[in-house]
Design an enzyme around this catalytic site. Structure first.
Site, PDB file in Angstrom:
ATOM      1  N   GLN A  35      -5.032  -1.367   9.504  1.00 28.67           N
ATOM      2  CA  GLN A  35      -4.971  -2.728   8.955  1.00 28.67           C
ATOM      3  C   GLN A  35      -5.602  -3.742   9.905  1.00 28.67           C
ATOM      4  O   GLN A  35      -5.294  -3.754  11.097  1.00 28.67           O
ATOM      5  CB  GLN A  35      -3.508  -3.093   8.662  1.00 28.67           C
ATOM      6  CG  GLN A  35      -3.309  -4.411   7.962  1.00 28.67           C
ATOM      7  CD  GLN A  35      -3.810  -4.435   6.518  1.00 28.67           C
ATOM      8  OE1 GLN A  35      -3.858  -3.404   5.847  1.00 28.67           O
ATOM      9  NE2 GLN A  35      -4.185  -5.595   6.041  1.00 28.67           N
ATOM     10  N   LYS A  90       0.842  -1.199   0.000  1.00 25.06           N
ATOM     11  CA  LYS A  90       0.000   0.000   0.000  1.00 25.06           C
ATOM     12  C   LYS A  90       0.873   1.243   0.000  1.00 25.06           C
ATOM     13  O   LYS A  90       0.655   2.183  -0.774  1.00 25.06           O
ATOM     14  CB  LYS A  90      -0.924   0.014   1.225  1.00 25.06           C
ATOM     15  CG  LYS A  90      -2.113  -0.908   1.090  1.00 25.06           C
ATOM     16  CD  LYS A  90      -2.861  -1.078   2.412  1.00 25.06           C
ATOM     17  CE  LYS A  90      -3.899  -2.187   2.280  1.00 25.06           C
ATOM     18  NZ  LYS A  90      -4.496  -2.604   3.534  1.00 25.06           N
ATOM     19  N   ASP A 123     -11.440   2.825   3.870  1.00 19.45           N
ATOM     20  CA  ASP A 123     -11.871   1.422   3.814  1.00 19.45           C
ATOM     21  C   ASP A 123     -13.391   1.317   3.666  1.00 19.45           C
ATOM     22  O   ASP A 123     -13.906   0.258   3.304  1.00 19.45           O
ATOM     23  CB  ASP A 123     -11.503   0.718   5.140  1.00 19.45           C
ATOM     24  CG  ASP A 123     -10.236  -0.106   5.030  1.00 19.45           C
ATOM     25  OD1 ASP A 123      -9.972  -0.633   3.934  1.00 19.45           O
ATOM     26  OD2 ASP A 123      -9.535  -0.230   6.051  1.00 19.45           O
TER      27      ASP A 123
HETATM   28  N1  GUN Z   1      -7.079  -6.694   6.075  1.00 22.69           N
HETATM   29  C1  GUN Z   1      -7.338  -7.446   4.974  1.00 22.69           C
HETATM   30  N2  GUN Z   1      -7.975  -6.702   4.047  1.00 22.69           N
HETATM   31  C2  GUN Z   1      -8.126  -5.471   4.568  1.00 22.69           C
HETATM   32  C3  GUN Z   1      -8.711  -4.265   4.079  1.00 22.69           C
HETATM   33  O1  GUN Z   1      -9.250  -4.181   2.962  1.00 22.69           O
HETATM   34  N3  GUN Z   1      -8.668  -3.208   4.926  1.00 22.69           N
HETATM   35  C4  GUN Z   1      -8.108  -3.275   6.155  1.00 22.69           C
HETATM   36  N4  GUN Z   1      -8.127  -2.180   6.905  1.00 22.69           N
HETATM   37  N5  GUN Z   1      -7.554  -4.376   6.638  1.00 22.69           N
HETATM   38  C5  GUN Z   1      -7.561  -5.465   5.844  1.00 22.69           C
END
Ligand code: GUN
Length: 300
Positions: free
Chosen positions: A98, A54, A121
């Site tokens: 996350q 990311k 998100d």
């Molecule tokens: N963990 C796995 N996929 C995601 C996601 O799309 N967003 C977040 N914040 N954590 C994750």
């Protein structure tokens, strides 16, 4: 005839290029650089890989990336204090914490403490409610990526029968809401659904998001249907050598591609779209924060 393969890798590269163009314009015309803050608590290896990717892609499209790596034993109060600081920082337009979080942290509380307009998100209860009532919101990245690919392939989705297999808050439910908003007739199927094969077989669109390797086989798919496979499952691959693994989706690709009209592969389908949509959401959040028009084609 074999299905058209929907190339998520190429599509994601196009989305990132569009985001990068918009970032260049924001910088030159408004002196604004979008910023994304990512919080990682603990040392889950898979999460560390996601967060690294990311951060790398955020910088590649010209945005500022702020990474906050916290110790696994971080207290809820300290995490909430960091989120509060980021909520009030005008250089931060998007905040992502996350998941999963260590067990001692209340995931709902943490997510709902992120300012909704910075919740890239789309997990905050306000954004969930806004999406469910058809109002402007931040939309979860994976369903947004699926929607973009479906719109690109079909043009209009109006009137199509869509079956979403899986009812998670992160994918299944928001996906169903997005398809409903595009005037599909939507069914959410799950582990208790009766005659699930027939339900899927009657669909024009099947979105598979159950997390069970290769569960949906070709005989579940109607002729010419579009199949979007959200699953990413690691399974043993002894044919590659002892202890080797390979990635498969929730769909049995080889049998499904013989009946489907179009299908996303795993890897190289939905996966790359998720981070591309995270960047798109950060750009959208930045445009909204500055009362600028939202870039076209990057939102739901
Ligand atoms: N963990 C796995 N996929 C995601 C996601 O799309 N967003 C977040 N914040 N954590 C994750």
């Amino acid at each position: 005839m074999s299905a058209t393969i929907i190339d998520g890798k190429a599509f994601a590269a196009k989305v990132r290029a569009q985001v990068a163009d918009e970032v260049t314009k924001l910088k030159s015309e408004h002196n604004i650089t979008p910023g994304l803050a990512v919080i990682l608590v603990g040392e889950d290896p898979a999460s560390e890989v996601y967060v690294r990717n990311k951060g790398k892609q955020t910088v590649e499209v010209g945005m500022n990336s702020y990474e906050h790596k916290l110790d696994a034993s971080t207290s809820e109060a300290d995490l909430l204090a960091l989120i509060d600081k980021l909520n009030n920082d005008p250089s931060v337009h998007g905040i992502l914490c996350q998941l999963p979080l260590p067990d001692h942290l209340n995931e709902d509380l943490v997510i709902n403490s992120i300012a909704p307009e910075k919740d890239v998100d789309g997990f905050h209860i306000s954004n969930v409610g806004l999406l469910g009532t058809g109002q402007k919101s931040m939309v979860p990245c994976t369903p947004l990526g699926c929607l973009m690919m479906l719109r690109d392939h079909h043009g209009s989705l109006s009137g199509l029968n869509a079956v979403v297999v899986g009812r998670s808050n992160i994918v299944g439910k928001p996906m169903a809401n997005l398809l409903l908003r595009d005037s599909c007739t939507v069914t959410i199927a799950h582990s208790r659904t009766k005659n699930i094969e027939e339900v899927c077989k009657a669909a024009d669109i099947v979105v598979a998001a159950v997390g069970r390797p290769e569960m949906i086989t070709g005989d579940w798919i109607g002729k010419g249907a579009t199949v979007i496979d959200v699953g990413i499952n690691r399974i043993p691959a002894p044919e590659r050598g002892e202890g080797k693994m390979r990635l498969v989706g929730d769909v049995h690709f080889d049998s499904a591609k013989e009946v489907a009209g179009a299908i996303t592969p795993v890897p190289g389908g939905v996966g790359p779209m998720t981070i591309a949509c995270l960047l798109a959401n950060t750009l959208t959040a930045c445009a909204r924060a500055n009362n600028l028009p939202e870039p076209e084609g990057l939102t739901a």
